[in-house]
Write a protein that holds these residues in place. Sequence first.
Motif, PDB file in Angstrom:
ATOM      1  N   UNK A 181       0.903  -1.304  -0.015  1.00  0.00           N
ATOM      2  CA  UNK A 181       0.072   0.004   0.064  1.00  0.00           C
ATOM      3  C   UNK A 181       0.896   1.159  -0.085  1.00  0.00           C
ATOM      4  N   UNK A 182       2.177   1.318   0.427  1.00  0.00           N
ATOM      5  CA  UNK A 182       2.934   2.448   0.482  1.00  0.00           C
ATOM      6  C   UNK A 182       3.877   2.403  -0.749  1.00  0.00           C
ATOM      7  N   UNK A 183       3.822   1.394  -1.620  1.00  0.00           N
ATOM      8  CA  UNK A 183       4.230   1.473  -3.005  1.00  0.00           C
ATOM      9  C   UNK A 183       5.433   0.546  -3.259  1.00  0.00           C
ATOM     10  N   UNK A 184       6.011  -0.289  -2.148  1.00  0.00           N
ATOM     11  CA  UNK A 184       6.892  -1.231  -2.362  1.00  0.00           C
ATOM     12  C   UNK A 184       6.616  -2.412  -3.249  1.00  0.00           C
ATOM     13  N   UNK A 185       7.610  -2.788  -3.991  1.00  0.00           N
ATOM     14  CA  UNK A 185       7.177  -3.888  -4.922  1.00  0.00           C
ATOM     15  C   UNK A 185       7.189  -5.128  -4.093  1.00  0.00           C
ATOM     16  N   UNK A 186       6.336  -5.897  -4.529  1.00  0.00           N
ATOM     17  CA  UNK A 186       6.189  -7.289  -4.127  1.00  0.00           C
ATOM     18  C   UNK A 186       7.111  -8.341  -4.893  1.00  0.00           C
ATOM     19  N   UNK A 187       8.007  -7.958  -5.729  1.00  0.00           N
ATOM     20  CA  UNK A 187       9.001  -8.708  -6.428  1.00  0.00           C
ATOM     21  C   UNK A 187      10.309  -8.839  -5.369  1.00  0.00           C
ATOM     22  N   UNK A 188      10.024  -8.016  -4.344  1.00  0.00           N
ATOM     23  CA  UNK A 188      11.251  -8.006  -3.331  1.00  0.00           C
ATOM     24  C   UNK A 188      12.275  -6.764  -3.701  1.00  0.00           C
ATOM     25  N   UNK A 189      13.104  -6.365  -2.536  1.00  0.00           N
ATOM     26  CA  UNK A 189      14.062  -5.232  -2.736  1.00  0.00           C
ATOM     27  C   UNK A 189      14.965  -5.499  -1.514  1.00  0.00           C
ATOM     28  N   UNK A 190      16.221  -4.880  -1.785  1.00  0.00           N
ATOM     29  CA  UNK A 190      17.281  -5.260  -0.959  1.00  0.00           C
ATOM     30  C   UNK A 190      17.080  -4.453   0.312  1.00  0.00           C
TER      31      UNK A 190
END
Length: 81
Positions: free
Chosen positions: A8-17
């Motif tokens: 909901x805050x815009x972080x990708x669900x593909x993952x990030x470091x």
Amino acid sequence: MSKNGFTKTGFTKDGFSACSRWQYCDMGKSRCYYEETDPEVKKYCNCYKRNHKKVTQSVIMKKVEVKKTSTVKIGDQLSFL
């Protein structure tokens, strides 16, 4: 309601470091900055997952019967005792 591939805050669900709040959580070793505003962020942050993974060990044992066989090439001399 969040987009399909983003929290909901815009972080990708593909993952990030790591996110821009990495100092707050000490690269995932402490509490997530977004823990209360967007709890899904922790599931996709690699720093957080690396430092908060649950170590599980499962042991699978299976009894296997092995039959010993021999292969003989044509022309080999056989001796029976």
